[in-house]
Design an enzyme around this catalytic site. Structure first.
Site, short mmCIF file in Angstrom:
data_model
loop_
_atom_site.label_atom_id
_atom_site.label_comp_id
_atom_site.label_asym_id
_atom_site.label_seq_id
_atom_site.Cartn_x
_atom_site.Cartn_y
_atom_site.Cartn_z
N ASP A 44 4.09 -3.20 2.87
CA ASP A 44 3.20 -4.06 2.08
C ASP A 44 3.45 -4.07 0.59
OD1 ASP A 44 1.15 -5.95 1.94
OD2 ASP A 44 -0.40 -4.44 1.64
N HIS A 97 -2.27 -1.29 9.50
CA HIS A 97 -2.01 -1.10 8.07
C HIS A 97 -3.35 -0.94 7.38
CE1 HIS A 97 -0.43 -1.35 4.10
NE2 HIS A 97 -1.11 -2.45 3.83
N HIS A 143 -0.57 0.91 -3.36
CA HIS A 143 -0.01 -0.36 -3.82
C HIS A 143 -1.07 -1.41 -4.16
CE1 HIS A 143 -0.08 -0.63 0.65
NE2 HIS A 143 -0.49 -1.86 0.42
N ASP A 157 -5.13 -0.15 4.03
CA ASP A 157 -5.05 -0.02 2.58
C ASP A 157 -5.98 1.08 2.08
OD1 ASP A 157 -3.22 -2.10 1.68
OD2 ASP A 157 -4.68 -3.50 2.51
#
Length: 996
Positions: free
Chosen positions: A170, A46, A419, A48
Site C-alpha cells: 500500500d 490489509h 504509511h 492500516d
C-alpha cells in the site's frame, strides 16, 4: 557468528519446543503441478495502523460510522477457519495489531495459534510494527520499527515466526533504501502493490513484473539485492471475485438452483488467470484474495474460495491446465526461485508514483509538516532515551522520578512510521491521536532520562524539558536567576551545538564544567516569534551561546543572571528590535559570507571563504495555486496528490522587509515577506553552513484558493537537468528532470511529475561547485530548471483528492485559524569533491541532535557522598568520523543491542569512504562487553544463520563472489554503507560511591 569471553556462555534467542516437530517456512508449502499454470490464492487482510480511524478505533471496531473495520474480529474469525481445515492458509502483517490481540487471548488459543504458525498455515509477512511509508521515513526509524515487530514474533513464535517475505502493498511509491534494508534483514523477496501506471504498463508488455532489485551502489552484491515482484491488482482480488461481507460480488452458487453460476465464474476465472499469466514469466501467478480490513467474517471468503478451487480444478479432467491452491507469498516466492531463471536488474527506485496522467502522489512528501517534524524529533528523543537507559542500567527504569522505560515511545514512534501517519495522509482526528501517543511516549522517556542523568551525574535535580524552545518558551529560564543546562550528545563524536534560551535579563554568566566563562550574547526575541507563540511565553530576549559536548555524553553549564546597569546595552537591544536597514548588507563568520540585495532584502550571494568560492544564490518563497480539477481531469490537489494549476508559482512578495542583528556569537538577518511568511538567515560563529529558519502560516485561504508553499533557490550553476536527493537519509540518488531510468516517460505534470521525496538533503552541482540544502524533516523537492532547487514547506488545501481520506488538508493549528509551521534549512556551499564530507556529518548531527535538559540546580546527591559529575562521556575514545553509533538500546532483558554503521558511500569522499575499524570491546567506558553475537540488521536472526535464497541476475549485471564475514570484537571492520548489528551482554563498571 558468536564471540564469548571466558566469563561464561550465553544463549541468544527463544527456545520453542514445537519447532522440533513442525515444518514451517518453505518446507510447509503446498504441492504444485509443474505442467500447469498454478494460481496461488493468498488470503490476506490489509489493516492500516490508523487512517480514517485511530489505531484503537480500528482494533476494537468502534466508529463504524466512519469505516466498518474491527481488527480483533478479523483474527477471531480467521483462526477457527484455519483450525478446521488443514488446507487453508492466511497471512498477517501488522504486528502492533496482532500483539494487542495476542495479549487478550487464553493460553489454549495461544497454543492453537502457535501450532498454526509452526505448520506454516498462519504466516507472518513483513513483520514490522506497521507497514511503514517509504518516502517520508528515515532509515533509522525504519530499522527500529521493523526490529520491534520482528522481535515480538521471535519471542512469541521462534524461528517459525520469522517472515521470509517483505510485503509493502500500500505505500505510495517505493524507495531503494527500503529494499536495501529489507535485504540486510534477511528477506528473500519483496512484493509491492503500487507503481507508476506507465511503468506498470511497460512491465506487463515486457514481462518484467518481477525482477532483481540491486538496492545499493556501495554494498557488494548480493548484500542489498532483493527479488521484487509487482502484484497484478495492487492488493485487491480480481474484479468480481471479492467475497467479503463488505463486497457486493455474487457468491458462487453450485446448488441445483436457477442462481447456479459455476460455469460462468469458472470461465471468467480461467480467462482472468490466462490474461494475467501473459505478464509473468513462470507457470505460477498470484491472486491477492482480500483487501482493507476484510475477513471479519472469514467464513464468507473461505467458503467461496473452497468452491472456486474445487470447480476450477475439476476442469483438469476436461483438459484444463490451471491448478488453483491456497498459498502464501513465501510459497509463491519459493516456486519462482525453483524456476532457476535469470532476472533483469533494477538500480533506481519507484518514485514518483502516479496512478493516472495528472495524479502524481507527490503532495504527501510534505503534507502535515508539523507532524513530520514531531516524528523526527520523537525519534531523536527515543535514541537519547535508549542510550541513557543502557548507560544507567536499572536505575534508569526504577529511579527517583518514577518507574518507566523506553517501550512506550518506541511503540509510538513505530506506529508513526505507518504509511498513513508520517506521510500526512490520515484524517485530522487520527493525526491528533498519533501526536497524542508520541507525547505519552515522551513523558515516559523524560522519566527514564531524568533517572539516568541523576544516577550518572550524582545529583537528583528537578529536571525539566522545555519543548517549545523553537518559539522561545521555557518557564524556568524566563523566570529563574540561576539554572543549569545539561546538553546530552547522542553522537559518538564530540559536537559543538548552539544553545538559544528565552530569558528576561540583559546580562548573563555562562560557566562550563571547569568554571571557565563561556562567551554568550543576549538578543531580542523577534516579532516573528512573539506573533507565533502568542500567550505561551513572555521572554523578551534570548540567551545564545555555543555548547561543547563530548561523544555519547553530556556537559553541564551553569547560567546566572547578572544585574548590571548597562544603559548602552539596553539601548542596543531596543535598537536591534526596531532596526530596519535599506542599504546592501551582509553577515559573515570565519567560513562564510552571505550577501543580501540592497533593494529587495533577499539573499543574493554566498561566499565560502575557506575555498574561495562565490556563488550567486537568490532565495524567495512562492506559492502554487492548488488545482481543484479542470474540464479534462477532475483531479484536485490533496493530502496525497500534488497538482498545481499552473507551472509557474507566485512569489509571496518580491522583496522582504529586513533588519540585521550582529553579535560575537551570531549574526542574523530577519526577513519579513508577509504577515504569514518570515525567515531568519543566520550565521553562528564557527559554523560552516548558513541556517535559514522559516516560519510559514497560517496560509491565507480567504480568496478561495488552496496554496502550496515553496522555498526556491536560484543559481547560475549549469546542472544539465540533474539534481540529487537522499534515499531515506542514506544513499544519494541522481534525479533527471522529465526522465525515468527504466521506462519512457510521457510527462503530463511538469511540476508534480518532477517532485521527489527529500528526507534529509537535496543538492545541485556542476563540475566544481555544489550547493546542498539540508532539511529538518521530510519534504518534497525538485529542480524544475537548471541551477534551481525548491522545497515545499507547507500546504493548505480546500479540496479532497479522492483517495479515501475524505477531507481536505486544512489543518486547524493551535488557535484553529490555520497551522503555523517553523523549520530550518541548512545551506552548504563547497567544492564538488569535498561536499560529501560536510553534508554526511551535518545531516547525521541534525538527525541525532543534542538533547537539552534544564534544572534550577542545587539538588541533593543521588547517593550519600556521591560527587556531582558535570561532564561525562560513555566512550573511551570517539568513533572515527565515518562511523556512526546507530543503535545502543536495551534489548532482551539481559542484553544490549549495538549497531555500528559506515556513513559514507563508496567513492564519494577521499577520506570518508575508506574502510573503518572499531574495537568494540574497548569502546565503552560505562560497561564491559562480556559476549557478542552478530545478528542480521533486524536482530532477529544470527548472522551466520542468515541463508537467503540465491537469485541469478540477467547477463550484464555484475556478479560478486560471496565473502564470509568473521567476528573479532576487537577489530570490527566496516565497509562503505555497511551496518553491523551486535547483540551483547554487558557488565557495568562499578564506580566509587555509585555502584551498579
Amino acid at each position: 557468528m558468536g564471540f564469548s569471553l571466558p566469563l561464561g556462555f550465553f544463549f541468544f534467542g527463544a527456545t520453542v519446543l514445537w519447532e522440533t516437530v513442525a515444518a514451517c517456512g518453505y518446507q510447509s508449502c503446498p504441492a504444485t503441478k509443474p505442467d500447469m499454470l498454478n494460481v496461488h490464492l493468498i488470503p490476506h487482510t490489509h489493516d492500516d495502523v490508523g487512517w480514517l480511524k485511530t489505531v484503537d478505533q480500528y482494533f476494537f471496531g468502534v466508529r463504524n460510522d466512519i469505516q466498518h473495520a474491527g481488527v480483533q474480529y478479523i483474527l477471531d474469525s480467521v483462526i477457527p477457519q484455519l483450525l478446521a481445515d488443514p488446507s487453508k492458509r492466511f497471512i498477517y502483517v501488522e504486528v502492533v495489531f496482532f500483539a494487542r490481540w495476542w495479549r487478550l487471548q487464553t493460553e489454549d488459543m495461544r497454543q492453537a495459534v502457535r501450532q498454526l504458525v509452526a505448520e506454516g498455515r498462519l504466516e507472518f509477512v513483513n513483520g514490522g510494527w506497521c507497514m511503514n511509508d517509504e518516502a517520508s521515513v528515515h532509515y533509522s526509524a525504519v530499522i527500529d520499527q521493523m526490529s520491534l515487530g520482528l522481535q515480538f514474533l521471535k519471542e512469541t513464535f521462534g524461528e517459525c515466526g520469522r517472515p521470509r517475505v517483505a510485503w509493502h502493498i500500500d505505500p505510495f511509491g517505493h524507495s531503494r533504501e527500503q529494499a536495501s534494508l529489507f535485504a540486510q534483514m534477511g528477506y528473500d523477496g519483496f512484493f509491492v502493490g503500487r507503481i507508476d501506471y506507465q511503468d506498470k504498463a511497460q512491465r506487463e508488455v515486457l514481462r518484467e513484473m518481477e525482477q532483481l532489485w540491486r538496492a545499493s551502489g556501495s554494498l557488494n552484491p548480493p548484500a542489498a539485492d532483493l527479488f521484487t515482484g509487482v502484484l497484478p491488482n495492487g492488493y485487491n482480488p480480481p474484479m468480481s471475485l471479492c467475497w467479503d461481507q463488505i463486497c457486493s460480488d455474487n457468491p458462487i452458487v453450485d446448488d441445483d438452483s436457477d442462481e447456479n453460476n459455476v460455469k460462468n465464474i469458472v470461465a471468467y476465472f480461467l480467462g482472468t488467470a490466462a490474461a494475467q499469466a501473459k505478464h509473468y514469466r513462470t507457470n505460477h501467478i498470484v491472486m491477492t484474495m482480500g483487501s482493507d480490513f476484510q475477513y471479519e467474517n472469514a467464513l464468507l471468503w473461505y467458503k467461496n474460495m473452497d468452491k472456486l478451487i474445487k470447480h476450477v480444478n475439476a476442469q483438469q479432467l476436461s483438459g484444463s491446465r490451471v491448478n488453483v491452491l491456497y498459498s502464501t507469498p513465501s510459497c509463491y516466492l519459493w516456486e519462482l526461485n525453483k524456476a532457476n531463471l535469470s532476472w533483469s536488474v533494477k538500480y533506481d527506485d519507484f518514485f514518483p508514483y502516479a496512478d493516472g496522467p495528472h495524479q502524481f502522489w507527490t503532495g504527501y512528501f510534505t503534507s502535515r509538516p508539523a507532524l513530520k517534524r514531531y516524528e523526527r524529533l520523537s525519534n531523536n528523543f527515543l535514541q537519547v532515551c535508549n542510550q541513557l537507559e543502557v548507560l544507567a542500567g536499572a536505575r534508569a527504569n526504577l529511579g527517583p522520578y518514577g518507574d518507566a522505560n523506553s517501550s512506550r515511545l518506541r511503540e509510538a514512534v513505530g506506529v508513526a512510521q505507518h504509511h498513513d501517519a508520517v506521510s500526512g495522509t490520515a484524517k485530522q482526528h487520527v493525526t491528533n491521536d498519533y501526536a497524542k501517543q508520541l507525547s505519552a511516549g515522551w513523558d515516559a522517556c523524560q522519566t527514564v532520562i531524568s533517572n539516568a542523568l541523576a544516577s550518572i551525574s550524582g545529583n537528583k535535580e528537578n529536571f525539566m524539558y522545555c519543548t517549545y524552545l523553537n518559539i522561545s518558551v521555557c518557564p524556568l529560564t524566563e523566570a529563574s536567576e540561576t539554572f543549569m543546562v545539561v546538553v546530552y550528545n547522542p553522537l559518538a563524536r564530540a559536537v559543538g551545538w548552539n544553545i538559544r534560551l528565552p530569558v528576561n535579563g540583559t546580562h548573563y554568566s555562562v560557566l562550563a564544567p571547569g568554571g571557565q566563562s563561556v562567551l554568550n550574547e543576549v538578543i531580542p526575541v523577534s516579532g516573528f516569534t512573539q506573533a507565533v507563540r502568542r500567550d505561551r511565553g513572555g521572554a523578551i530576549n534570548e540567551l545564545v551561546f555555543q555548547a561543547s559536548v563530548p561523544p555519547l555524553g553530556y556537559t553541564t553549564y551553569s547560567v546566572s543572571r547578572l544585574h548590571k546597569k548597562d544603559p548602552v546595552r539596553t539601548r542596543l537591544l531596543k535598537r536591534l528590535q526596531r532596526q530596519h536597514e535599506t542599504e546592501q548588507r551582509s553577515i559573515q563568520n570565519e567560513h562564510l559570507r552571505v550577501i543580501f540585495d540592497s533593494s529587495t532584502g533577499l539573499l543574493k550571494e554566498i561566499q565560502n571563504l575557506d575555498k574561495s568560492i562565490s556563488l550567486p544564490v537568490s532565495q524567495n518563497f512562492f506559492w502554487y495555486n492548488a488545482s481543484t480539477g479542470d474540464m479534462e481531469n477532475h483531479q484536485a490537489s490533496g493530502a496525497y496528490i500534488f497538482r498545481p494549476n499552473n507551472s509557474e508559482p507566485f512569489p509571496i512578495a518580491k522583496g522582504a522587509q529586513a533588519y540585521h542583528v550582529k553579535t560575537q556569537v551570531v549574526e542574523e538577518v530577519y526577513q519579513n515577506f508577509s504577515d504569514w511568511c518570515s525567515q531568519v538567515v543566520r550565521l553562528y560563529a564557527g559554523q560552516p553552513y548558513v541556517e535559514l529558519e522559516w516560519t510559514v502560516g497560517p496560509i491565507p485561504i480567504q480568496d478561495g484558493l488552496g496554496k502550496e508553499i515553496i522555498s526556491r533557490f536560484e543559481t547560475n550553476l549549469q546542472t544539465a537537468g540533474l539534481f540529487y536527493t537522499d534515499s531515506n537519509g542514506r544513499e544519494i540518488l541522481e534525479r533527471r528532470r522529465d526522465y525515468r531510468a527504466t521506462w519512457n516517460l510521457t510527462q503530463t505534470e511538469p511540476v508534480a511529475g518532477n517532485y521527489y521525496p527529500v528526507n534529509s538533503r537535496i543538492y545541485i552541482k556542476d563540475k566544481k561547485v555544489q550547493l546542498t540544502v539540508l532539511t529538518d524533516r521530510s519534504q518534497g523537492g525538485s529542480s524544475l530548471f537548471d541551477g534551481s532547487l525548491e522545497l515545499m514547506v507547507h500546504r493548505r488545501l480546500l479540496h479532497d483528492d479522492e483517495r479515501g481520506v475524505g477531507e481536505p488538508l486544512l489543518e486547524p493549528g493551535d488557535y484553529y485559524n490555520g497551522l503555523v509551521v517553523r523549520g530550518r534549512h541548512l545551506i552548504l556551499l563547497d567544492t564538488t569533491e569535498s561536499s560529501a564530507q560536510q553534508h554526511r556529518l551535518l545531516a547525521q548531527q541534525e538527525f541525532m541532535a543534542p538533547q537539552l535538559v534544564l534544572a534550577p540546580g542545587g539538588g541533593p546527591p543521588y547517593l550519600p557522598g556521591q560527587d556531582n559529575l558535570k561532564q561525562f562521556s560513555a566512550l573511551h575514545l570517539a568513533l572515527p568520523s565515518n562511523v556512526h553509533l546507530l543503535t545502543l538500546a536495551q534489548w532482551e532483558p539481559d542484553s544490549v543491542l549495538i549497531r555500528l554503521e559506515h556513513q559514507f558511500e563508496r567513492g564519494e569522499s577521499v577520506n570518508g569512504s575508506m574502510p573503518a575499524t572499531v574495537n568494540l570491546l574497548s569502546l565503552f567506558s560505562s560497561f564491559n562487553i562480556t559476549s557478542v553475537q552478530e545478528m542480521n540488521l533486524a536482530a532477529n536472526q544470527k548472522w551466520e544463520e542468515m541463508k537467503r535464497l540465491i537469485w541469478q541476475p540477467a547477463k550484464g549485471a555484475a556478479v560478486w563472489p560471496s565473502s564470509d564475514r568473521s567476528l573479532d570484537p576487537t577489530h570490527i571492520e566496516l565497509q562503505p554503507m555497511e551496518i553491523r548489528t551486535f547483540l551483547t551482554h554487558i557488565q557495568y563498571q562499578p564506580k566509587p560511591g555509585r555502584g551498579f
